[in-house]
Write an enzyme that holds these catalytic residues in place. Sequence first.
Site, PDB file in Angstrom:
ATOM      1  N   GLU A 145       0.627  -1.458   0.180  1.00 58.97           N
ATOM      2  CA  GLU A 145       0.348  -0.200   0.204  1.00 58.97           C
ATOM      3  C   GLU A 145       0.791   1.237  -0.180  1.00 58.97           C
ATOM      4  OE1 GLU A 145      -1.522  -1.197   4.059  1.00 58.97           O
ATOM      5  OE2 GLU A 145      -1.305   0.661   4.432  1.00 58.97           O
ATOM      6  N   LYS A 182       2.777   4.261   0.960  1.00 60.99           N
ATOM      7  CA  LYS A 182       3.338   5.174   2.357  1.00 60.99           C
ATOM      8  C   LYS A 182       2.633   6.773   1.765  1.00 60.99           C
ATOM      9  CE  LYS A 182       7.162   5.535   5.508  1.00 60.99           C
ATOM     10  NZ  LYS A 182       7.363   7.054   5.055  1.00 60.99           N
ATOM     11  N   ASP A 199       2.269  10.388   3.091  1.00 62.55           N
ATOM     12  CA  ASP A 199       4.210  11.679   3.186  1.00 62.55           C
ATOM     13  C   ASP A 199       3.227  12.555   4.997  1.00 62.55           C
ATOM     14  OD1 ASP A 199       5.914  12.317   4.200  1.00 62.55           O
ATOM     15  OD2 ASP A 199       6.677  13.500   2.562  1.00 62.55           O
ATOM     16  N   TYR A 256      -4.241   2.385   8.623  1.00 60.95           N
ATOM     17  CA  TYR A 256      -4.255   1.443   7.986  1.00 60.95           C
ATOM     18  C   TYR A 256      -3.159   0.856   9.045  1.00 60.95           C
ATOM     19  CZ  TYR A 256       0.380   5.173   8.796  1.00 60.95           C
ATOM     20  OH  TYR A 256       0.531   5.743   9.829  1.00 60.95           O
ATOM     21  N   LYS A 295      11.202   2.338  -0.760  1.00 57.35           N
ATOM     22  CA  LYS A 295      10.751   4.502  -0.640  1.00 57.35           C
ATOM     23  C   LYS A 295      11.373   4.637  -2.692  1.00 57.35           C
ATOM     24  CE  LYS A 295      11.136   7.083   3.507  1.00 57.35           C
ATOM     25  NZ  LYS A 295      11.724   7.083   3.678  1.00 57.35           N
ATOM     26  N   CYS A 300       7.326  38.114 -30.131  1.00 55.20           N
ATOM     27  CA  CYS A 300       7.404  38.451 -28.284  1.00 55.20           C
ATOM     28  C   CYS A 300       5.815  37.873 -28.269  1.00 55.20           C
ATOM     29  CB  CYS A 300       8.046  39.657 -27.927  1.00 55.20           C
ATOM     30  SG  CYS A 300       7.513  40.100 -26.334  1.00 55.20           S
ATOM     31  N   CYS A 310       4.387  41.348 -26.678  1.00 49.44           N
ATOM     32  CA  CYS A 310       4.719  42.648 -27.499  1.00 49.44           C
ATOM     33  C   CYS A 310       4.463  42.855 -29.004  1.00 49.44           C
ATOM     34  CB  CYS A 310       5.878  44.125 -27.280  1.00 49.44           C
ATOM     35  SG  CYS A 310       7.205  43.923 -27.460  1.00 49.44           S
ATOM     36  N   CYS A 337      13.000  39.262 -27.775  1.00 48.67           N
ATOM     37  CA  CYS A 337      12.273  40.767 -28.305  1.00 48.67           C
ATOM     38  C   CYS A 337      13.524  41.571 -28.664  1.00 48.67           C
ATOM     39  CB  CYS A 337      11.163  40.631 -26.872  1.00 48.67           C
ATOM     40  SG  CYS A 337      10.930  42.277 -27.612  1.00 48.67           S
ATOM     41  N   CYS A 369       8.687  46.958 -25.087  1.00 50.92           N
ATOM     42  CA  CYS A 369       8.039  45.660 -24.696  1.00 50.92           C
ATOM     43  C   CYS A 369       7.769  45.498 -22.684  1.00 50.92           C
ATOM     44  CB  CYS A 369       9.219  44.580 -24.539  1.00 50.92           C
ATOM     45  SG  CYS A 369       8.422  43.027 -24.580  1.00 50.92           S
TER      46      CYS A 369
END
Length: 713
Positions: free
Chosen positions: A131, A133, A135, A241, A329, A434, A437, A452, A458
């Site tokens: 199952e 684990k 955290d 669990y 893990k 860009c 702009c 650009c 811009c």
Amino acid sequence: MNSTGVEDLEPVATLTSEGAAAELARLAQILSQANEAYHTNDAPDLSDAAYDALKRRNGEIEARFPDLVREDSPSKQVGAKPADGFGKVKHAVRMLSLGNAFDDDDVVEFEARIRKYLNWPEGQPLWFTAEPKIDGLSLSLRYVNGDLVQAATRGDGETGEDVTPNARTIEDVPHRIEGAPPILEVRGEVYMRHEDFEALNIRQEAAGNKPFANPRNAAAGSLRQLDASITRQRPLRFFAYAWGEVSEPLADTQYGAIERLASFGFSTNPLTRKCENTSALIAHYQNIEAQRATLGYDIDGVVYKVDALELQRRLGFRSTTPRWAVAHKFSAELAWTRLDKIEIQVGRTGALSPVARLEPVTVGGVVVSNATLHNEDYIEGRDSKGAPIREGRDIREGDWVQVYRAGDVIPKIADVDLSKRPPESAPYAFPTVCPRCGSDAIREEGDAVRRCSGGIICPAQSVEKLKHFVARGAFDIEGLGAKQIEMFSADDQLPIKEPADIFTLAARDAENLAKLENRDGFGKQSVKKLFEAIEDKREIEFNRLLFALGIRHVGESGATLVAQHFGTWDAFAEAMSAAKIGDGPEWDGLLDVDGIGAVMATSLITTMQQEAERASIDRLVAQLTVLDAVKPDVGSSPVAGKTVVFTGTLEKMTRAEAKARAEALGAKVAGSVSAKTDLLVAGPGAGSKAKKAADLGIETLDEDGWLALIGDA
Ligand code: IVH
């Protein structure tokens, strides 16, 4: 989080007995501090991977030197002592931790150990459950005659904290259960879902509180509140669990017991499976890992438990872990997730930087939802020299991607799983205009980046330029940081479009004041303070001004070199108007300066001769008093002409200060250690650079040694 330099440690096999004793003492200290930070303060100072690696090393040294096992050995401890402020609960049955498996071999070994212990015949199946684990943090719920009477955290395993009122606020925790044995302690994990975590952090920030680093910390910080009404506002969940004290057995098997807990109304994890052998366990591990990013909550591995409770009883416990269970893990720094969208950010120098927007996933203890994609070649699966990366696999919107974090740097995409690519996906078309702009986005020969060409017209470039302008090392105006610049730029009524506007803000009219005062975080007093802080910087050193302009290729040290070369702003400005790229006295003069090359010189001249840019700079300078640059008296300095590298944490000065001071004394400051390095200044946490310097025989000083050398001690 700290770096532990795990990778630089001496192999256990070559440790002497003295070395081992010292190392065990050091590990006991580091791990106890890490435990305290994690369990008591909910603020981890080591990554999970580093913690696991150090704990494993401790175990390996103890296995080689059993006589040296310490009284306070980390292998004898579970969690940390309960914090002050909560009532204490002595657990009727100890709350234990789990041993770890890090790869398939460890799992094979886990099964082999159990078979041997039980003398279980080779051909006879041995069933397990597998199952996720979760955290989060473990919680024990005590029910007497069906009523929830007490809830306690794990604490040090023997004694936990009484969090009964808090646990009652969790939706998944029933206050009353039917059909259960008269005494039943249900154990499981309190956790927070990603979406709830993100919403909580938005609320935290809006209320001026520090956001939580990850869902686990948020869950722990929320459960361990002395005021349960705060816990109530936090969206916590609970998966059951396991169990502690029970007046009669729940079932014959682990799987059956979990089904009974579910029948009482507890949430149990839907990915719990029965598996017949190691290969079935590993297959389910892979199945869970593949779903990790889409579960919506953090898991850090898969727990395997012997299914038959009679066998669990026979196997029993080691000092802090059961023999019948193990946590397999996940590798902490890698995770798979979905790339939802590729977005383009436009930086200060116009560079178009692609960013991957990801479905949030936890990588090394941090929730990641963005990753850098560097540039268009990288997306296409090529490096800057055209060689394939990821074996030439491109990255597309909708792809299933592997994300990694190296240290604390920005997350990156390590790989793409082509088998999960949506059939309708198309290669990403990198924009040639860009997105902010609409100006052409041009990629020059030899440049990996598309830029650009809009310059200051811009809006993205001008905002980023402004942010740089007010940053530390540049104008550093108190109360005017990136956040305020964003706010001003988004608001047409309070125009700061270019640096000069900052210095005319107060003078433009008194109306600004009234307008400003109504903004978030701006009262009468803070507006007054802001205007004073701006006034304070009207007088500025030439080099800081030049750095603040954010000209491409002109960093702090470059700006200092240029300022020292010309002495006054006017001399510089005049020379730049007259200069020609590639030849002439101005060009030659610049290139004669050690540290200024053709790239920087070209960038300076181009910017200073670009009409709109120059007009904007002149408007700014008209507002300022620029202080002349002072040529450093480096003749007598002990570090003049030397190349110095700083690494690790400096405690008495910032990196920027250290660099500026060293340069003022005529030293050259480099970012990495090479044969050309004369001196390494290493603070705490110095890692590979210190090792490299030692290998190359380069003189290394600590911060105090450095200050003594330059006469600043
Ligand atoms: S079983 C006697 N199952 O992991 C063993 N623990 O590293 C009881 N955890 O303290 C634990 N998910 O907080 C078990 N499915 C799971 C789990 C789980 C998370 C936590 C639990 C435990 C820690 C050990």
